[in-house]
Design an enzyme around this catalytic site. Sequence first.
Site, PDB file in Angstrom:
ATOM      1  N   ARG A 232      -7.530   3.767   2.167  1.00  0.00           N
ATOM      2  CA  ARG A 232      -7.541   4.422   3.613  1.00  0.00           C
ATOM      3  C   ARG A 232      -7.658   3.302   4.077  1.00  0.00           C
ATOM      4  O   ARG A 232      -8.372   2.147   4.156  1.00  0.00           O
ATOM      5  CB  ARG A 232      -8.620   5.403   3.872  1.00  0.00           C
ATOM      6  CG  ARG A 232      -8.987   6.696   4.122  1.00  0.00           C
ATOM      7  CD  ARG A 232      -7.685   7.388   5.012  1.00  0.00           C
ATOM      8  NE  ARG A 232      -7.543   8.344   4.791  1.00  0.00           N
ATOM      9  CZ  ARG A 232      -6.954   9.317   3.877  1.00  0.00           C
ATOM     10  NH1 ARG A 232      -5.600   8.630   2.945  1.00  0.00           N
ATOM     11  NH2 ARG A 232      -6.244  10.488   4.022  1.00  0.00           N
ATOM     12  N   ASP A 256      -0.385   0.101   0.995  1.00  0.00           N
ATOM     13  CA  ASP A 256      -0.041   0.967   0.728  1.00  0.00           C
ATOM     14  C   ASP A 256      -0.979   1.477   2.363  1.00  0.00           C
ATOM     15  O   ASP A 256       0.412   2.693   2.511  1.00  0.00           O
ATOM     16  CB  ASP A 256      -0.601   1.852  -0.328  1.00  0.00           C
ATOM     17  CG  ASP A 256       0.708   3.385  -0.216  1.00  0.00           C
ATOM     18  OD1 ASP A 256       1.962   3.368  -0.333  1.00  0.00           O
ATOM     19  OD2 ASP A 256       0.216   4.368  -0.335  1.00  0.00           O
ATOM     20  N   GLU A 261      -1.835   1.796  11.729  1.00  0.00           N
ATOM     21  CA  GLU A 261       0.214   2.519  11.089  1.00  0.00           C
ATOM     22  C   GLU A 261      -0.142   3.236  12.417  1.00  0.00           C
ATOM     23  O   GLU A 261       1.736   3.828  12.128  1.00  0.00           O
ATOM     24  CB  GLU A 261      -0.262   2.564   9.651  1.00  0.00           C
ATOM     25  CG  GLU A 261      -1.023   3.590   9.623  1.00  0.00           C
ATOM     26  CD  GLU A 261      -1.010   4.304   7.993  1.00  0.00           C
ATOM     27  OE1 GLU A 261      -1.013   5.324   7.549  1.00  0.00           O
ATOM     28  OE2 GLU A 261      -0.841   3.507   7.189  1.00  0.00           O
ATOM     29  N   HIS A 293       2.926   3.685   2.643  1.00  0.00           N
ATOM     30  CA  HIS A 293       1.522   5.317   2.803  1.00  0.00           C
ATOM     31  C   HIS A 293       2.504   6.137   2.426  1.00  0.00           C
ATOM     32  O   HIS A 293       2.481   6.997   2.235  1.00  0.00           O
ATOM     33  CB  HIS A 293       1.144   5.390   4.578  1.00  0.00           C
ATOM     34  CG  HIS A 293      -0.320   5.837   4.179  1.00  0.00           C
ATOM     35  ND1 HIS A 293      -1.167   6.379   4.640  1.00  0.00           N
ATOM     36  CD2 HIS A 293      -1.183   7.004   3.060  1.00  0.00           C
ATOM     37  CE1 HIS A 293      -2.082   6.839   4.835  1.00  0.00           C
ATOM     38  NE2 HIS A 293      -1.945   7.168   3.543  1.00  0.00           N
TER      39      HIS A 293
END
Length: 327
Positions: A232, A256, A261, A293
């Site tokens: 996260r 990632d 975001e 992600h």
Amino acid sequence: MKICVYDILDYEEPILKRLQQQLDVELVPVHGPLTADTLALAEGCGGISVLGYSRVDRPLLEAMAQAGIRHLSTRTIGYDHIDAEAAKALGVHVYHAHYDPNNVADFTVMMMLILLRKAKVSICRALVNDFSLDGLMGRELRSLTVGVIGTGKIGAAVIRNLSGFGCRVLACAHHPDSSLAGMAEYVELDQLYTQSDIVTLHVPLTQANYHMIDAEALGKMKPGVILINTARGQLIDTESLIAALESGQVGGAGIDTLEEESGVMHVHVGTRIIDNRSLLYLKQFPNVVYTQHYAFFTQEATESMVLCGLRSVLDGSRGIPTPCEVK
């Protein structure tokens, strides 16, 4: 039973169509998020399923409860976009998804190898016919110590993957996994920070661990440490990470997921101006691998998450216990 499915993505459509017949359930498809305005689309439904684009806060949960909708699933592993405490108080059952951990675990080790072998720079050079070796000398995993924070299903799978590389593995978790004996040594968090050449995060986001990787934590780590986050984004204070990359305290980062975001992840931004300066600045570092992600994004995992999203609501409404219910 009718289930209203919000946030539908293109790749989910054929899965939902197949599962609708397989599970004998009526689905109400909605491509947008669940909001106070779109809740009316779920009228007559016994349950709702969402993705992380829907922010399900207390007022929205109250409206669901008033409408008689007592079952809510998210087709994601994480459920920090749902006020789970408010849901419990209101009698709304919340379920999250499950998938086998191989996808994220494999992706995590891939990130490590890409950064250790400086593959980002190598690939970019090769695209412009620069085949020089300057600055490309890497490291081998077998000679390094990897610190794994969190040894749930994904963290444990990462450790099992790493066991084949011959590296030393340190682990830190609230609940040690006895099955990892011989593959990892459980230590306190500060010891993991000071001794690890690579630190990788595999814990869910909670109020207690928000920004657990801040300037203080980064300062405890080995100079040149490699940091991996496939968990996260809010676990890392982005500005502290940027400062540590600039100073060389962090020698590389595989990211990632970023703490801010929204509006960018899983979207083709195209010619639209991006106002997320931290994201743009992180991307330019030669020793940062930044991905959209998608560590979870495999055929096997997406099918599993959609299935969990429907089956949990069906089982919950019938009083059948499900391991996916958020307690």
